[in-house]
Design a protein around this motif. Structure first.
Motif, PDB file in Angstrom:
ATOM      1  N   PHE A  87       0.818  -0.971   0.055  1.00 20.32           N
ATOM      2  CA  PHE A  87       0.037  -0.013  -0.021  1.00 20.32           C
ATOM      3  C   PHE A  87       1.142   1.355   0.218  1.00 20.32           C
ATOM      4  N   VAL A  88       0.384   2.389  -0.685  1.00 17.11           N
ATOM      5  CA  VAL A  88       0.911   3.549  -0.465  1.00 17.11           C
ATOM      6  C   VAL A  88      -0.129   4.409   0.452  1.00 17.11           C
ATOM      7  N   ALA A  89       0.351   5.067   1.585  1.00 21.41           N
ATOM      8  CA  ALA A  89      -0.540   5.585   2.846  1.00 21.41           C
ATOM      9  C   ALA A  89      -0.344   6.964   2.862  1.00 21.41           C
ATOM     10  N   ALA A  90      -1.495   7.650   3.289  1.00 29.27           N
ATOM     11  CA  ALA A  90      -1.258   9.209   3.582  1.00 29.27           C
ATOM     12  C   ALA A  90      -1.826   9.433   5.049  1.00 29.27           C
ATOM     13  N   ILE A  91      -0.783  10.211   5.669  1.00 29.20           N
ATOM     14  CA  ILE A  91      -1.144  10.580   7.079  1.00 29.20           C
ATOM     15  C   ILE A  91      -1.765  11.906   7.056  1.00 29.20           C
ATOM     16  N   LEU A  92      -2.986  12.178   7.492  1.00 28.77           N
ATOM     17  CA  LEU A  92      -3.820  13.146   7.658  1.00 28.77           C
ATOM     18  C   LEU A  92      -3.052  14.364   8.738  1.00 28.77           C
ATOM     19  N   VAL A  93      -3.334  15.696   8.437  1.00 25.01           N
ATOM     20  CA  VAL A  93      -2.634  16.699   9.163  1.00 25.01           C
ATOM     21  C   VAL A  93      -3.710  17.355   9.958  1.00 25.01           C
ATOM     22  N   GLU A 102     -12.393  18.275  -4.127  1.00 24.26           N
ATOM     23  CA  GLU A 102     -11.168  19.340  -4.394  1.00 24.26           C
ATOM     24  C   GLU A 102     -10.332  19.817  -3.369  1.00 24.26           C
ATOM     25  N   ASN A 103     -10.781  19.658  -2.118  1.00 17.36           N
ATOM     26  CA  ASN A 103     -10.083  19.921  -0.848  1.00 17.36           C
ATOM     27  C   ASN A 103      -9.492  18.912  -0.007  1.00 17.36           C
ATOM     28  N   ALA A 104      -9.528  17.678  -0.489  1.00 18.46           N
ATOM     29  CA  ALA A 104      -9.056  16.674   0.260  1.00 18.46           C
ATOM     30  C   ALA A 104      -7.690  16.602   0.139  1.00 18.46           C
ATOM     31  N   ASP A 105      -6.798  16.763  -0.846  1.00 18.98           N
ATOM     32  CA  ASP A 105      -5.443  16.764  -0.714  1.00 18.98           C
ATOM     33  C   ASP A 105      -4.850  17.583   0.094  1.00 18.98           C
ATOM     34  N   ASP A 106      -5.320  18.784   0.350  1.00 18.44           N
ATOM     35  CA  ASP A 106      -4.705  19.652   1.458  1.00 18.44           C
ATOM     36  C   ASP A 106      -4.735  18.880   2.995  1.00 18.44           C
ATOM     37  N   LEU A 107      -5.414  18.015   3.186  1.00 25.46           N
ATOM     38  CA  LEU A 107      -5.393  17.317   4.536  1.00 25.46           C
ATOM     39  C   LEU A 107      -4.245  16.329   4.526  1.00 25.46           C
ATOM     40  N   ILE A 108      -3.324  16.276   3.600  1.00 31.78           N
ATOM     41  CA  ILE A 108      -2.520  15.145   3.837  1.00 31.78           C
ATOM     42  C   ILE A 108      -1.070  16.052   4.269  1.00 31.78           C
ATOM     43  N   LEU A 109      -0.533  15.308   5.387  1.00 33.63           N
ATOM     44  CA  LEU A 109       0.399  15.726   6.075  1.00 33.63           C
ATOM     45  C   LEU A 109       1.919  15.067   5.513  1.00 33.63           C
ATOM     46  N   GLY A 110       1.722  13.932   4.766  1.00 35.37           N
ATOM     47  CA  GLY A 110       2.742  13.094   4.115  1.00 35.37           C
ATOM     48  C   GLY A 110       2.280  11.994   3.742  1.00 35.37           C
ATOM     49  N   VAL A 111       3.207  11.174   2.713  1.00 38.22           N
ATOM     50  CA  VAL A 111       2.850  10.013   2.127  1.00 38.22           C
ATOM     51  C   VAL A 111       4.068   9.093   2.605  1.00 38.22           C
ATOM     52  N   THR A 147       7.198  11.511   3.269  1.00 40.21           N
ATOM     53  CA  THR A 147       7.488  12.463   2.243  1.00 40.21           C
ATOM     54  C   THR A 147       6.326  13.375   1.910  1.00 40.21           C
ATOM     55  N   THR A 148       6.570  14.799   1.959  1.00 45.13           N
ATOM     56  CA  THR A 148       5.563  15.763   2.203  1.00 45.13           C
ATOM     57  C   THR A 148       5.076  15.747   0.692  1.00 45.13           C
ATOM     58  N   PRO A 149       3.680  16.372   0.290  1.00 39.41           N
ATOM     59  CA  PRO A 149       3.099  16.262  -0.968  1.00 39.41           C
ATOM     60  C   PRO A 149       3.836  17.081  -2.153  1.00 39.41           C
ATOM     61  N   ASP A 150       4.341  18.069  -1.549  1.00 40.62           N
ATOM     62  CA  ASP A 150       5.181  19.097  -2.594  1.00 40.62           C
ATOM     63  C   ASP A 150       6.273  18.348  -3.196  1.00 40.62           C
ATOM     64  N   LEU A 186      -3.739   2.520  -9.541  1.00 42.84           N
ATOM     65  CA  LEU A 186      -4.854   2.490  -8.632  1.00 42.84           C
ATOM     66  C   LEU A 186      -6.003   3.248  -9.123  1.00 42.84           C
ATOM     67  N   PRO A 187      -7.093   2.449  -8.925  1.00 43.74           N
ATOM     68  CA  PRO A 187      -8.393   3.075  -9.677  1.00 43.74           C
ATOM     69  C   PRO A 187      -9.114   4.389  -8.913  1.00 43.74           C
ATOM     70  N   PHE A 188      -8.579   4.899  -7.725  1.00 44.18           N
ATOM     71  CA  PHE A 188      -8.909   6.160  -7.110  1.00 44.18           C
ATOM     72  C   PHE A 188      -7.547   6.784  -6.674  1.00 44.18           C
ATOM     73  N   THR A 189      -7.794   8.205  -6.182  1.00 44.26           N
ATOM     74  CA  THR A 189      -6.910   8.788  -5.821  1.00 44.26           C
ATOM     75  C   THR A 189      -7.080   9.193  -4.211  1.00 44.26           C
ATOM     76  N   PHE A 190      -5.757   9.530  -3.580  1.00 43.51           N
ATOM     77  CA  PHE A 190      -6.073   9.826  -1.964  1.00 43.51           C
ATOM     78  C   PHE A 190      -7.171  10.971  -1.953  1.00 43.51           C
ATOM     79  N   ALA A 191      -7.259  11.863  -2.627  1.00 50.74           N
ATOM     80  CA  ALA A 191      -8.436  12.691  -2.480  1.00 50.74           C
ATOM     81  C   ALA A 191      -9.904  11.986  -2.623  1.00 50.74           C
ATOM     82  N   GLN A 192     -10.011  11.179  -3.269  1.00 47.00           N
ATOM     83  CA  GLN A 192     -11.247  10.457  -3.461  1.00 47.00           C
ATOM     84  C   GLN A 192     -11.541   9.636  -2.114  1.00 47.00           C
ATOM     85  N   ALA A 193     -10.362   8.832  -1.736  1.00 48.80           N
ATOM     86  CA  ALA A 193     -10.439   7.957  -0.559  1.00 48.80           C
ATOM     87  C   ALA A 193     -10.798   8.980   0.809  1.00 48.80           C
ATOM     88  N   ILE A 194     -10.129  10.036   0.935  1.00 52.67           N
ATOM     89  CA  ILE A 194     -10.369  10.851   2.195  1.00 52.67           C
ATOM     90  C   ILE A 194     -11.736  11.211   1.953  1.00 52.67           C
TER      91      ILE A 194
END
Length: 248
Positions: A87-93, A102-111, A147-150, A186-194
């Motif tokens: 898996f690839v995992a996102a940790i929420l901030v 549209e705003n969900a990616d902004d919740l990601i602290l790191g991957v 790893t930070t999203p930027d 993968l069939p969906f993005t972190f934003a869709q999952a969040i």
């Protein structure tokens, strides 16, 4: 967290220290996650096509079962068919409820990466009942760092439903390459999952959102033996290894 080649140690909110990568041995990057949600692409409804209307499904995992990089996990006596999921995992901030894609990616602290052990014999029984549980509670490894999203912006290939990353992956067992894949498949993005996870429950800072498998186990199902070491390496995210203890 990793940024510009340096390892930044934090207490979750405030900086503590900065380290050179070769000078530290990382622990699990998030030691006490409030929750762990698995979005497995092979358990989605047949109709799921990644549209904005459809929501990917998830099931809960056990965050306490996760260890850091290069740790040893006891081979369970309760299974004779032990595999793994990548898996690839996102940790929420921060906290969020019913957040838009549209705003969900902004919740990601790191991957980061997550390699989960799965009792395949138990999983077959659970799939019949439709309730995934103890088969995914054996243990797993998360890390090696966040790893930070930027830092991943150069790997973004599409932003229609949140950022989609093209990150190549390789699985090795006992140092021998066995499988390859790409996060982009993968069939969906972190934003869709969040966004999907936030529709019925308030997400909390430190929650783990895991998407996978990066490498499809159905194509080449691999089983592990006591003493085996399995490694997942993903472009620009590092590598995470775990080793199974020998049976006594």
């Amino acid at each position: 967290m990793v940024y510009s080649g340096k390892i930044y140690e934090t207490d979750g909110a405030n900086p503590v220290a900065v380290h050179e990568a070769e000078a530290i041995r990382p622990l699990a990057p998030i030691p006490h996650a409030p929750s762990l949600r698995f979005f497995r692409s092979d358990l989605q409804p047949d109709s799921f096509g990644g549209s904005e209307v459809e929501e990917p499904r998830f099931f809960y995992g056990n965050p306490i079962s996760l260890v850091g990089a290069s740790q040893i996990i006891t081979f369970p006596e309760s299974t004779i068919s032990l595999g793994f999921e990548t898996f690839v995992a996102a940790i929420l901030v921060g906290d969020a409820y019913q957040i838009d894609i549209e705003n969900a990616d902004d919740l990601i602290l790191g991957v980061t990466l997550l390699n989960l052990l799965v009792a395949r014999d138990r999983e077959r029984v659970e799939r019949i009942s439709g309730a995934i549980g103890s088969s995914h509670d054996v243990g797993g490894a998360i890390g090696p760092v966040l790893t930070t999203p930027d830092e991943l912006d150069d790997y973004v290939t599409d932003t229609t439903f949140g950022k989609r990353y093209a990150l190549s992956a390789v699985v090795r067992i006992n140092g021998v390459e066995r499988q390859r894949g790409n996060v982009e498949s993968l069939p969906f993005t972190f934003a869709q999952a969040i966004s999907a996870a936030s529709q019925t429950c308030t997400l909390k800072s430190g929650d783990i959102i895991a998407m996978g498998p990066i490498v499809d186990p159905a194509i080449d199902p691999l089983l592990l033996d006591p003493g085996d070491e399995v490694q997942l390496a993903v472009e620009n995210l590092g590598a995470i290894s775990l080793k199974l203890s020998l049976l006594q």
